[in-house]
Scaffold this motif. Structure first.
Motif, PDB file in Angstrom:
ATOM      1  N   HIS A  88      79.504  56.367  -4.036  1.00  0.00           N
ATOM      2  CA  HIS A  88      79.266  57.804  -3.786  1.00  0.00           C
ATOM      3  C   HIS A  88      78.058  58.149  -4.359  1.00  0.00           C
ATOM      4  N   SER A  89      78.408  57.773  -5.968  1.00  0.00           N
ATOM      5  CA  SER A  89      77.174  58.377  -6.812  1.00  0.00           C
ATOM      6  C   SER A  89      75.732  57.685  -6.518  1.00  0.00           C
ATOM      7  N   GLU A  90      75.719  56.484  -5.723  1.00  0.00           N
ATOM      8  CA  GLU A  90      74.667  55.597  -5.458  1.00  0.00           C
ATOM      9  C   GLU A  90      74.089  55.454  -6.856  1.00  0.00           C
ATOM     10  N   ASP A  91      75.035  54.852  -7.885  1.00  0.00           N
ATOM     11  CA  ASP A  91      74.360  54.347  -8.978  1.00  0.00           C
ATOM     12  C   ASP A  91      75.192  53.240  -9.288  1.00  0.00           C
ATOM     13  N   ALA A  92      74.282  52.165  -9.583  1.00  0.00           N
ATOM     14  CA  ALA A  92      74.925  50.725  -9.712  1.00  0.00           C
ATOM     15  C   ALA A  92      75.746  50.542 -11.002  1.00  0.00           C
ATOM     16  N   ARG A  93      75.304  51.524 -12.122  1.00  0.00           N
ATOM     17  CA  ARG A  93      75.977  51.391 -13.302  1.00  0.00           C
ATOM     18  C   ARG A  93      77.452  51.969 -13.477  1.00  0.00           C
ATOM     19  N   ASP A  94      77.793  52.594 -12.279  1.00  0.00           N
ATOM     20  CA  ASP A  94      79.119  53.024 -12.269  1.00  0.00           C
ATOM     21  C   ASP A  94      80.139  52.003 -11.735  1.00  0.00           C
ATOM     22  N   VAL A  95      79.404  51.200 -10.917  1.00  0.00           N
ATOM     23  CA  VAL A  95      80.233  49.854 -10.606  1.00  0.00           C
ATOM     24  C   VAL A  95      80.620  49.078 -11.740  1.00  0.00           C
ATOM     25  N   VAL A  96      79.531  48.924 -12.410  1.00  0.00           N
ATOM     26  CA  VAL A  96      79.849  48.238 -13.527  1.00  0.00           C
ATOM     27  C   VAL A  96      80.798  48.661 -14.663  1.00  0.00           C
ATOM     28  N   ARG A  97      80.631  49.971 -14.953  1.00  0.00           N
ATOM     29  CA  ARG A  97      81.449  50.722 -15.740  1.00  0.00           C
ATOM     30  C   ARG A  97      82.935  50.621 -15.336  1.00  0.00           C
ATOM     31  N   ILE A  98      83.173  50.847 -14.265  1.00  0.00           N
ATOM     32  CA  ILE A  98      84.523  50.718 -13.646  1.00  0.00           C
ATOM     33  C   ILE A  98      85.097  49.343 -13.553  1.00  0.00           C
ATOM     34  N   LEU A  99      84.661  48.250 -13.378  1.00  0.00           N
ATOM     35  CA  LEU A  99      84.911  46.919 -13.482  1.00  0.00           C
ATOM     36  C   LEU A  99      85.235  46.565 -14.912  1.00  0.00           C
ATOM     37  N   THR A 100      84.308  46.764 -16.039  1.00  0.00           N
ATOM     38  CA  THR A 100      84.368  46.631 -17.260  1.00  0.00           C
ATOM     39  C   THR A 100      85.365  47.448 -17.928  1.00  0.00           C
ATOM     40  N   GLU A 101      85.824  48.644 -17.591  1.00  0.00           N
ATOM     41  CA  GLU A 101      86.847  49.316 -18.037  1.00  0.00           C
ATOM     42  C   GLU A 101      88.087  49.055 -17.515  1.00  0.00           C
ATOM     43  N   ALA A 102      88.159  48.737 -16.325  1.00  0.00           N
ATOM     44  CA  ALA A 102      89.450  47.997 -16.024  1.00  0.00           C
ATOM     45  C   ALA A 102      89.893  46.911 -16.972  1.00  0.00           C
ATOM     46  N   CYS A 103      88.931  46.004 -17.009  1.00  0.00           N
ATOM     47  CA  CYS A 103      89.019  44.842 -17.763  1.00  0.00           C
ATOM     48  C   CYS A 103      89.536  45.055 -19.018  1.00  0.00           C
ATOM     49  N   ALA A 104      88.550  45.967 -19.753  1.00  0.00           N
ATOM     50  CA  ALA A 104      89.163  46.362 -21.076  1.00  0.00           C
ATOM     51  C   ALA A 104      90.782  46.976 -21.296  1.00  0.00           C
ATOM     52  N   ALA A 105      90.906  47.820 -20.319  1.00  0.00           N
ATOM     53  CA  ALA A 105      92.186  48.456 -20.323  1.00  0.00           C
ATOM     54  C   ALA A 105      93.439  47.538 -19.931  1.00  0.00           C
TER      55      ALA A 105
END
Length: 414
Positions: A88-105
């Motif tokens: 929704h933000s049209e920002d690819a970095r948000d997709v990277v952030r959400i995936l990496t944060e899910a992995c880190a968590a």
């Protein structure tokens, strides 16, 4: 002792991050490692869709499964009028952030700056031992019962399962330089011929000399080989010094196959044709031009409002052909001489033979415990989210299948 893991994901791009997130969501107790050659994960993913990240397309049959997973991670999406799906933000970095944060968590370990150079499979005939249900410093079992992963910087890791998600050869500036194909071949897999696709097409015509370089003009692009139509699609054609570009051109590039080296002569059987007025019949166009001529409008002036001025001038001057303006407007011919190189391509055509992979789990049929996902596999789709969808789908399948396989093995060893 060297570090040992339940699952080692080689490559922290779209499919690798998705696989690691899916595996850890299936079983948070798994010890999962991501080895990424770049200094940051998701480097190419961050640049997709001109930074907007075209996640998928409503016509992709597997989108709902990926959408459900992304929704659980907290990613909100939107669909445009053509069915392309974006964050929704049209920002690819948000997709990277959400995936990496899910992995880190979930405790997934990320090792950056680690280029894998060798994967040694478990010794033949041995059974991989189970890791403990918790996350100890090292996994039980002998080293020769696990995959051994060596990196360029001298690190060595052991893992019960390995997932190869290194990407292809397209856009090497983002680190995708074909490493996975080398590793897959060493493990016994056949790699189908590689070539850059979703890229611009070079032409024999000199667009700069014709005054067309930099022009954008809508039309229907058709690709023929020895007179037979292979591809046709409407869209915006972008003229450049080397030839033409644009989404419909990128999609046409998937059909320009050559035998042997892609030399200029190898493209001789192909021809491109552009219809700049697909909504107007040839008869209607002839009448229009006749009326304009009767009104005293000739040359480029007669094409006013039909096409942009630089193209009108080029057609009137027959800068790219000898045909009359009425013919060129409906059948503007260009001769392909090549495809733009790897540095300009969005996707790799070719890769690990899909018949050697169980497509329900993405596990190798030749090497048990090895999974292959994303662009390293022989798959390429058109523009519009299809290639990223394959990354999500293959990553989800592989991550979940690896977790299920490990769970069964743990149960059997109790």
């Amino acid at each position: 002792m060297m570090d040992a893991f339940d699952l080692c994901v080689i490559g922290g791009g779209a499919s690798g991050l998705m696989a690691a997130a899916a595996a850890s969501a299936s079983d948070p107790a798994l010890r999962i490692l991501i080895l990424e050659k770049n200094e940051m994960p998701g480097k190419k993913l961050s640049a997709t869709g001109n930074g907007r990240c075209n996640l998928s397309n409503r016509n992709c049959p597997d989108w709902e499964a990926a959408a459900a997973f992304f929704s659980r991670l907290g990613l909100l999406t939107r669909m445009d009028a053509d069915g392309r799906i974006y964050p929704h933000s049209e920002d690819a970095r948000d997709v990277v952030r959400i995936l990496t944060e899910a992995c880190a968590a979930s405790g997934v370990r990320l090792e950056k700056g680690c280029r894998v150079t060798e994967i040694e499979p478990p010794a033949a005939g041995t059974k991989q031992d189970s890791a403990a249900g918790t996350k100890p410093d090292s996994t039980a079992g002998r080293a020769d019962e696990l995959f051994l992963i060596r990196t360029e910087n001298g690190k060595i890791f052991r893992s019960r399962r390995v997932l190869l998600a290194t990407g292809g050869k397209s856009a090497p500036a983002y680190g995708t330089t074909g490493d996975g194909y080398v590793l897959a071949r060493k493990l016994g897999h056949h790699v189908e011929r590689l070539r850059p696709v979703l890229t611009g097409i070079e032409t024999a015509e000199d667009m700069k000399k014709a005054g067309l370089s930099g022009l954008r003009q809508k039309g229907r692009l058709t690709l023929r080989k020895e007179g037979s139509e292979l591809f046709s699609e409407e869209g915006e054609i972008q003229f450049a010094d080397y030839g033409i570009s644009g989404i419909c051109v990128f999609n046409a590039s998937r059909f320009l196959e050559t035998e042997g080296a892609p030399t200029r002569a190898a493209f001789a059987p192909y021809e491109l044709s552009i219809d700049f007025l697909p909504a107007m019949t040839a008869a209607d166009l002839a009448r229009w031009l006749a009326d304009r001529a009767a009104a005293g409008c000739r040359g480029a002036d007669a094409l006013c409002s039909l096409v942009k001025a630089p193209l009108a001038k080029a057609i009137a001057a027959k800068a790219c052909g000898s045909a009359e303006p009425a013919v060129q407007l409906k059948d503007f011919r260009l001769r392909p001489t090549g495809l733009r190189g790897w540095q300009y391509a969005q996707v790799t055509r070719g890769g690990v033979d899909r018949t050697e992979i169980n497509e329900k789990t993405m596990e190798s049929r030749l090497m048990p415990g090895l999974y292959l996902t994303g662009e390293v596999v022989d798959y390429d789709g058109p523009c519009g989210g299809y290639n990223l969808q394959f990354a999500w789908t293959s990553g989800l399948k592989a991550g979940r299948a690896a977790a299920a396989s490990l769970a069964c093995e743990n149960h059997d060893n109790k």
